[in-house]
Design a protein around this motif. Sequence first.
Motif, short mmCIF file in Angstrom:
data_model
loop_
_atom_site.label_atom_id
_atom_site.label_comp_id
_atom_site.label_asym_id
_atom_site.label_seq_id
_atom_site.Cartn_x
_atom_site.Cartn_y
_atom_site.Cartn_z
N GLN A 1 -19.71 7.64 10.32
CA GLN A 1 -19.92 6.42 9.54
C GLN A 1 -21.40 6.16 9.25
OE1 GLN A 1 -17.39 4.98 8.20
NE2 GLN A 1 -15.81 6.03 9.37
N THR A 2 -22.23 7.18 9.38
CA THR A 2 -23.66 7.04 9.09
C THR A 2 -23.97 7.72 7.77
OG1 THR A 2 -24.16 7.08 11.45
CG2 THR A 2 -25.99 7.47 9.95
N SER A 3 -24.79 7.10 6.97
CA SER A 3 -25.18 7.69 5.70
C SER A 3 -26.25 8.75 5.93
CB SER A 3 -25.71 6.60 4.76
OG SER A 3 -26.14 7.16 3.55
N TYR A 4 -25.98 9.96 5.48
CA TYR A 4 -26.95 11.05 5.60
C TYR A 4 -26.78 12.00 4.42
CZ TYR A 4 -23.22 14.16 7.22
OH TYR A 4 -22.07 14.92 7.29
N ASP A 5 -27.71 12.92 4.27
CA ASP A 5 -27.68 13.84 3.14
C ASP A 5 -26.68 14.96 3.40
OD1 ASP A 5 -28.20 15.31 0.89
OD2 ASP A 5 -30.17 16.04 1.55
N MET A 6 -25.54 14.94 2.70
CA MET A 6 -24.53 15.97 2.86
C MET A 6 -24.75 17.17 1.96
SD MET A 6 -20.99 13.76 3.28
CE MET A 6 -20.01 15.26 3.09
#
Length: 288
Positions: free
Chosen positions: A129-134
Amino acid sequence: MTVKSILCVYAGESYEAAALKTACLAAKRFQAELQIVHPMVPIVVYPDLYGVDLAAMERDGLARADRAELEAAETAAQSGLPFVRQTDADSGHDAPRVLFATTVGIASTVVSAFGRTSDLIILGCDAPQTSYDMAPILSALLDTSVPTLVVPSGSEPVSDLATPGQVLAIAWDGSAAAGRALRAMEFLIAAGQNVQVISILPKEERHFVAPVEKAAHWIALHDGVAHIERAGPFAMSDGEAILTYAQRLNSQLLVMGAYGHAHWKEMLVGGATDHVLKNSRIPLLLCH
């Protein structure tokens, strides 16, 4: 599948620490060469337009590269692996070893460039649930077709790859992507390996080309011990069912085919791969 060349793209983010350690442990376990690449973001070339201090950006980028090299060297030493800068590399050196390089480019481009000549790619991802660069993970899956081990932040580094003491799970829906993931996991199966095959019941529009029993038989032929778990039908999505069963079975690693549908469609309307990538607390071996 033989693993002799491993790629780990390490930008120096805190959530990548478990992936870095896993990569070193995997190189030692499989007597492989580990290539660690630190991507240095290209400098903006229009300082007057954007008001960017290019000199400060360059200093910061070089400092991050130095920190990444130091952290990689320390992790390699903890695993008992020789550490060599790419510029000093001797092609005749025996594996296992760690090669470190810094290259200018964004992480997703670096993954594509280096990943296509690797047997396995290992990348980190942030907590659920953490926003990161996928983008680097998407690049590994969609631009290289190389099996990719994704290690979430906070998870235990995968130190016992290919040992009977580890419980593996594979999500099986009979698709081509699932078949590729099944074959890719061969290097993880040791004699007597416990493999939980999570069967996701087909939806109306989906047809089983290969039933779950065939997947279990393939595992048995490769010396594993397969146990079939039939999931569903549930009100929850396939992605939720996969993670629910993997957690219930105490799996240390989940194997699954990735993006059986177009990845843009999964990201827009939701899909199993996208859900698992954003919510898994255990490492994932993904294959597109």
